[in-house]
Design a protein around this motif. Sequence first.
Motif, mmCIF file in Angstrom:
data_model
loop_
_atom_site.group_PDB
_atom_site.id
_atom_site.type_symbol
_atom_site.label_atom_id
_atom_site.label_comp_id
_atom_site.label_asym_id
_atom_site.label_seq_id
_atom_site.Cartn_x
_atom_site.Cartn_y
_atom_site.Cartn_z
ATOM 1 N N LEU A 53 -3.058 -2.831 26.442
ATOM 2 C CA LEU A 53 -3.399 -1.778 25.496
ATOM 3 C C LEU A 53 -2.337 -0.684 25.545
ATOM 4 N N GLN A 54 -1.450 -0.704 24.577
ATOM 5 C CA GLN A 54 -0.390 0.289 24.452
ATOM 6 C C GLN A 54 -0.062 0.430 22.968
ATOM 7 N N TYR A 55 0.707 1.476 22.630
ATOM 8 C CA TYR A 55 0.939 1.788 21.224
ATOM 9 C C TYR A 55 1.582 0.634 20.452
ATOM 10 N N ARG A 56 2.401 -0.160 21.084
ATOM 11 C CA ARG A 56 3.079 -1.204 20.315
ATOM 12 C C ARG A 56 2.112 -2.295 19.851
ATOM 13 N N ASN A 57 0.903 -2.329 20.403
ATOM 14 C CA ASN A 57 -0.102 -3.306 19.986
ATOM 15 C C ASN A 57 -1.208 -2.658 19.156
ATOM 16 N N VAL A 58 -0.872 -1.539 18.515
ATOM 17 C CA VAL A 58 -1.849 -0.812 17.705
ATOM 18 C C VAL A 58 -1.288 -0.592 16.306
ATOM 19 N N LEU A 59 -2.105 -0.862 15.299
ATOM 20 C CA LEU A 59 -1.804 -0.483 13.926
ATOM 21 C C LEU A 59 -2.630 0.736 13.559
ATOM 22 N N LEU A 60 -2.067 1.566 12.697
ATOM 23 C CA LEU A 60 -2.782 2.738 12.228
ATOM 24 C C LEU A 60 -3.061 2.563 10.743
ATOM 25 N N ALA A 61 -4.352 2.476 10.403
ATOM 26 C CA ALA A 61 -4.750 2.310 9.012
ATOM 27 C C ALA A 61 -4.489 3.600 8.237
ATOM 28 N N LEU A 71 -3.784 -7.364 9.006
ATOM 29 C CA LEU A 71 -4.477 -6.085 8.904
ATOM 30 C C LEU A 71 -3.603 -5.095 8.157
ATOM 31 N N ALA A 72 -4.209 -4.282 7.335
ATOM 32 C CA ALA A 72 -3.470 -3.216 6.665
ATOM 33 C C ALA A 72 -3.215 -2.096 7.671
ATOM 34 N N GLY A 73 -2.032 -1.554 7.640
ATOM 35 C CA GLY A 73 -1.711 -0.450 8.540
ATOM 36 C C GLY A 73 -0.272 -0.498 8.987
ATOM 37 N N ARG A 74 0.156 0.579 9.655
ATOM 38 C CA ARG A 74 1.519 0.689 10.159
ATOM 39 C C ARG A 74 1.505 0.699 11.678
ATOM 40 N N PRO A 75 2.519 0.135 12.324
ATOM 41 C CA PRO A 75 2.559 0.141 13.783
ATOM 42 C C PRO A 75 2.571 1.568 14.324
#
Length: 472
Positions: free
Chosen positions: A368-376, A280-284
């Motif tokens: 579900l926490q920030y370390r398992n989320v990418l920000l497009a 996926l494109a995005g940053r952690p």
Amino acid sequence: MSGGAGTGAGTSGPVRYAVPVDVHLVLRRDGEDGGAEVLLSRRAGPVYAAGMWHLPSGHLDPGEDMVEAVVREAREETGVLFAPEDVTLAVTVHHRPPTGSRSRIGVFFEVRRWSGRPGIREPDRCDGMGWYALDALPEPMVAYCRAGLDAYRAGVPGAVHFQRPGDAVGHMPEGPGRTRLLAGSSDRAAELPYALREFAEQAVGRIGWAAEVSWVRTGSRVWRLTGPGGGTWFLKRHRGARFHDREVAAYRSWVPVLGPGAPRLVAADTAARAVVVTALAGRPLHGMVLGPAAEARVQHGLGRLARTLHGSAPERDSGTPTAAGKVGRHLEAARPHLADGDEDLVLALARAHADLPRPVLVPTHGDLQYRNVLLADGGEPRLLDFERSEYGTATRDMVRLCDTWTGRPDLRDAFLDGYGRPLTPAEELRLDCEAAFDAVSGIAYGTGHGDPEVAERGHRTLRRLHTAHHLP
């Protein structure tokens, strides 16, 4: 041996050519975007290349071997400690500086496991230290060091870096190229275990590059795969069959409803406990600094994704509650590390939890926490890592996000607005109970497995519950 120059007493001919040997430490960790980062220091004082960035490095002491030297230099310059068996050879560089004609051999060693927090230990020689992404190295950097890192990034075992009189000591991005990379007999994809590489290549074709990007201290291992044409995928080998089965089931049944908000499963191998998924494109999001409004938008997006996932399959009855037994086991392990009143709080919440009406269960992410989320680029969040997905309470997916809501009611409101409804009073209490249970579990795990971040999150949660929750 014929053809050699003599060096000892009684020999004739010229003295053998000798060069100094120095060692360089490539202390490597995974960055927040999954890419590799290395520790660099900035030289200062009356030293060569003052003001320029460089790897921790130094010369061999008399009688010292190369591994002993890099262990010592790391301790003296950064305070970091590691064992000789954690040192691996990365690159050898034959270098000649622009001043003088004497060349030298630089041996670059990679270390991925260490103890201690890096810091400046020689302030008379160093005035800066920090972690930098391999693909975004700072300037000015010593050209010699940059040559070694360029070879390391390219995955080749060696390089020749002969500068000429008049060349700059520092790396010149637009200057003459003085680095000649020396290819080895194998490529970096060989770092993958053979069976996993074979599985991945059957799924996506030839792999040109494989870089491990596993999260520190987790049993599962993850590699970023790059094909010769530039395509990118991720290969994951799960720590156990349970995690593998959970993630594969989630990707096949629930995750597709998230569309571009999550990866897509490309292939799975039950025997190897491995999957290949799309990139996926995005940053952690983990570690990213956002303004209040931007972070509220992220939370709103997470609420929307959570609601979509929770509605991706029919609800189920929860059956017989089992929280009390697990809480008792975790309390036993965490007790030596709890603050005054923590155990009483958790036990009170366990009693309250037992009196709650039985909830329905829905498909959940499970972590579900920030370390398992990418920000497009557009600011939309995307979810990763479904190995803990299972049927659970809807509030269970909010437990670890609660850590970000402390002191930020706007973030909580944004999440619930994205979720599409407020929590009922019973859900509010259940969320507090589940957060307490997760906190004790995290303290027990973190203190027992050397994971201070997880343990500290547990302590923060209990402090918040002491302040915010009121039980008779």
